[in-house]
Design a protein around this motif. Structure first.
Motif, PDB file in Angstrom:
ATOM      1  N   TYR A 151       0.898  -1.477  -0.204  1.00  0.00           N
ATOM      2  CA  TYR A 151       0.144   0.216   0.067  1.00  0.00           C
ATOM      3  C   TYR A 151       0.859   1.127  -0.202  1.00  0.00           C
ATOM      4  O   TYR A 151       1.802   0.944   0.417  1.00  0.00           O
ATOM      5  CB  TYR A 151      -1.358  -0.093   1.484  1.00  0.00           C
ATOM      6  CG  TYR A 151      -1.648  -0.834   1.672  1.00  0.00           C
ATOM      7  CD1 TYR A 151      -3.298  -0.985   0.540  1.00  0.00           C
ATOM      8  CD2 TYR A 151      -1.854  -2.388   1.474  1.00  0.00           C
ATOM      9  CE1 TYR A 151      -3.820  -1.994   0.463  1.00  0.00           C
ATOM     10  CE2 TYR A 151      -2.951  -3.581   1.386  1.00  0.00           C
ATOM     11  CZ  TYR A 151      -3.801  -2.725   0.989  1.00  0.00           C
ATOM     12  OH  TYR A 151      -4.959  -3.957   1.301  1.00  0.00           O
ATOM     13  N   ALA A 307      -1.648  -3.363  -4.220  1.00  0.00           N
ATOM     14  CA  ALA A 307      -2.762  -2.713  -3.997  1.00  0.00           C
ATOM     15  C   ALA A 307      -3.436  -1.153  -4.614  1.00  0.00           C
ATOM     16  O   ALA A 307      -2.607  -0.324  -3.961  1.00  0.00           O
ATOM     17  CB  ALA A 307      -2.655  -2.573  -2.376  1.00  0.00           C
ATOM     18  N   ASP A 309      -5.650  -0.079  -4.738  1.00  0.00           N
ATOM     19  CA  ASP A 309      -7.345   0.905  -4.296  1.00  0.00           C
ATOM     20  C   ASP A 309      -7.056   1.931  -4.593  1.00  0.00           C
ATOM     21  O   ASP A 309      -8.288   2.641  -4.900  1.00  0.00           O
ATOM     22  CB  ASP A 309      -7.289   0.255  -2.841  1.00  0.00           C
ATOM     23  CG  ASP A 309      -7.550  -1.245  -2.687  1.00  0.00           C
ATOM     24  OD1 ASP A 309      -6.531  -1.725  -3.093  1.00  0.00           O
ATOM     25  OD2 ASP A 309      -7.832  -1.271  -1.449  1.00  0.00           O
ATOM     26  N   LYS A 310      -6.248   2.574  -3.889  1.00  0.00           N
ATOM     27  CA  LYS A 310      -6.213   4.778  -3.398  1.00  0.00           C
ATOM     28  C   LYS A 310      -6.082   5.334  -4.869  1.00  0.00           C
ATOM     29  O   LYS A 310      -7.347   6.160  -5.779  1.00  0.00           O
ATOM     30  CB  LYS A 310      -5.090   5.138  -3.248  1.00  0.00           C
ATOM     31  CG  LYS A 310      -4.770   6.432  -3.192  1.00  0.00           C
ATOM     32  CD  LYS A 310      -4.072   7.005  -2.059  1.00  0.00           C
ATOM     33  CE  LYS A 310      -3.690   8.536  -2.366  1.00  0.00           C
ATOM     34  NZ  LYS A 310      -2.462   8.862  -1.345  1.00  0.00           N
ATOM     35  N   LYS A 312      -7.554   3.832  -7.768  1.00  0.00           N
ATOM     36  CA  LYS A 312      -8.818   3.407  -8.368  1.00  0.00           C
ATOM     37  C   LYS A 312      -9.923   3.811  -8.167  1.00  0.00           C
ATOM     38  O   LYS A 312     -11.026   4.570  -8.079  1.00  0.00           O
ATOM     39  CB  LYS A 312      -9.034   2.389  -8.225  1.00  0.00           C
ATOM     40  CG  LYS A 312     -10.410   1.800  -8.949  1.00  0.00           C
ATOM     41  CD  LYS A 312     -10.424  -0.282  -8.530  1.00  0.00           C
ATOM     42  CE  LYS A 312     -12.214  -0.430  -9.140  1.00  0.00           C
ATOM     43  NZ  LYS A 312     -12.165  -2.117  -8.608  1.00  0.00           N
TER      44      LYS A 312
END
Ligand code: NAD
Ligand code: DAU
Length: 360
Positions: A151, A307, A309-310, A312
């Protein structure tokens, strides 16, 4: 018309980025490509766009402060996309010094030049200026088999001299953001693959060797994991971060495509068998018997997994090209560009290969 200064634009990702940007924005942008053409820089990669009036090439070393200052003196820059670096881990193990010079001092030189041009007397910056520092997931170190992800908040824990030099440059960019309010982003991307990748890196090396019936060197047990992303998806992410990202932030880029090295090699061999027409003499060369386990890389990171996620959630970026499609596009490109491969593997490459692998 926005002016982009791209460093390292004659390398693998830089040249794909320039093609991507001209495809997307056409003649509404101007790109200045600053590259000193190391062994990894190749103007062949840019042949189709080199005559465009809105494209300028400058053969300049990013550590050359005077030359960089001159470029900024002659051009008002809106976006800097900083790719230029020494990028190969194995070379950094053999010769770390040039990695520290280019990746650390070169980045500092670019930051200072941009700050000088963009900073106003009151310490604020001219509006709509952005510097994007292209970095790597390797700064986060290594993950255990099958467990966890990198992350943006993961500890920075580089192992190779290459990764240490990239982590250092990330910290310098962060220091400029924190101390001077400098308008920068850092992106940390996973392993890229695609057209124009230099065949010191796993995927083009395996494609090239398999087509020539040469050994396919696998380091260690072949179970190290990398998270592969098609290069156009990286280019798209960089463009989106520049336009939609929050200044000062770090964004991880990756497509959840983790594979062991040995899996990658088998996929390449199977895809070559599928794509080469019967009767093509190169088809006879393709064999699992070429796989050869060799001494492991020193300090070899076991597993990388991003990851995303951020990026996205905040920016809406997602990869478009899945590995099955991307590897076919890549292999098709290498089929169509045999001359490119011949040119880059002549000369110094043969010596590098012999020194590195102990065979021709
Ligand atoms: P590359 O080695 O293919 O290209 C590097 C380019 O930088 C070459 O054109 C070279 O001539 C130029 N260059 C090197 N030293 C220079 C200097 N002192 N002055 C000016 N130009 C110089 O690298 P790549 O794989 O395209 O990687 C580009 C960037 O992306 C690097 O910063 C790398 O750390 C980062 N990155 C790469 C990957 C990957 O999978 N390849 C993944 C994540 C991040
Ligand atoms: O993760 C992003 C990084 O990916 C980038 O920052 C680097 O610039 C880029 O070079 C790449 O680093 P890797 O070391 O992961 O890539 P490379 O292609 O060198 O190796 C991929 C994996 O394959 C790695 O586990 C080592 C292994 N390998 C590599 C070569 C060249 C082999 O087993 N045999 C080989 O001959």
């Amino acid at each position: 018309m926005k002016t982009y200064l791209v460093t390292g634009g004659a390398g693998f990702i830089g040249s794909n980025f320039i093609h991507y940007m001209f495809r997307k924005y056409g003649d509404t942008i101007r790109i200045i490509n600053v590259d000193c053409l190391t062994y990894a820089g190749n103007l062949e990669n840019l042949r189709e766009i080199e005559d465009k009036p809105n494209y300028i090439f400058k053969k300049v070393d990013i550590c050359d402060e005077d030359a960089i200052t001159r470029i900024f003196g002659e051009n008002e820059i809106d976006r800097i996309v900083h790719f230029a670096a020494e990028s190969h881990v194995d070379r950094s193990i053999r010769n770390p010094n040039v990695f520290m010079k280019t990746n650390v001092i070169g980045t500092l030189t670019m930051l200072n030049a941009a700050k000088n041009q963009w900073e106003l007397p009151d310490g604020s910056y001219k509006p709509d200026k952005r510097f994007l520092h292209v970095s790597t997931d390797e700064v986060y170190g290594s993950l255990p088999d099958g467990d966890g992800y990198f992350y943006e908040t993961s500890p920075i824990d580089p192992h190779s001299p290459y990764a240490a030099s990239k982590a250092s440059s990330d910290f310098i960019v962060k220091a400029y953001v924190d101390t001077f309010g400098f308008p920068a982003f850092i992106t940390n991307c996973s392993n890229n693959y695609g057209p124009y990748q230099f065949p010191e890196k796993l995927i083009p090396l395996i494609i090239n060797n398999a087509l020539h019936g040469k050994q396919l060197p696998v380091y260690g047990d072949g179970k190290n994991v990398r998270d592969w992303l098609y290069v156009d998806d990286h280019a798209k992410a960089i463009d989106m971060v520049l336009e939609k990202g929050r200044l000062g932030e770090r964004y991880n880029i990756g497509g959840h495509n983790e594979k062991q090295n040995i899996e990658i090699i088998h996929i390449i061999l199977d895809t070559l068998r599928e794509m080469l027409p019967d009767g093509d003499p190169r088809k006879q060369n393709i064999s699992d018997n070429l796989i050869s386990y060799v001494e492991d890389r020193k300090g070899h990171d076991r597993r990388y997994a991003i990851a995303p996620d951020k990026i996205k959630a905040e920016i809406g970026w997602e990869p478009e090209i899945m590995f099955e499609e991307g590897i076919k596009k890549t292999i098709a490109w290498f089929f169509e560009h045999e001359d490119w491969m011949k040119n880059v593997t002549s000369g110094d490459y043969a010596k590098y290969y012999q020194d590195m692998y102990g065979v021709k």
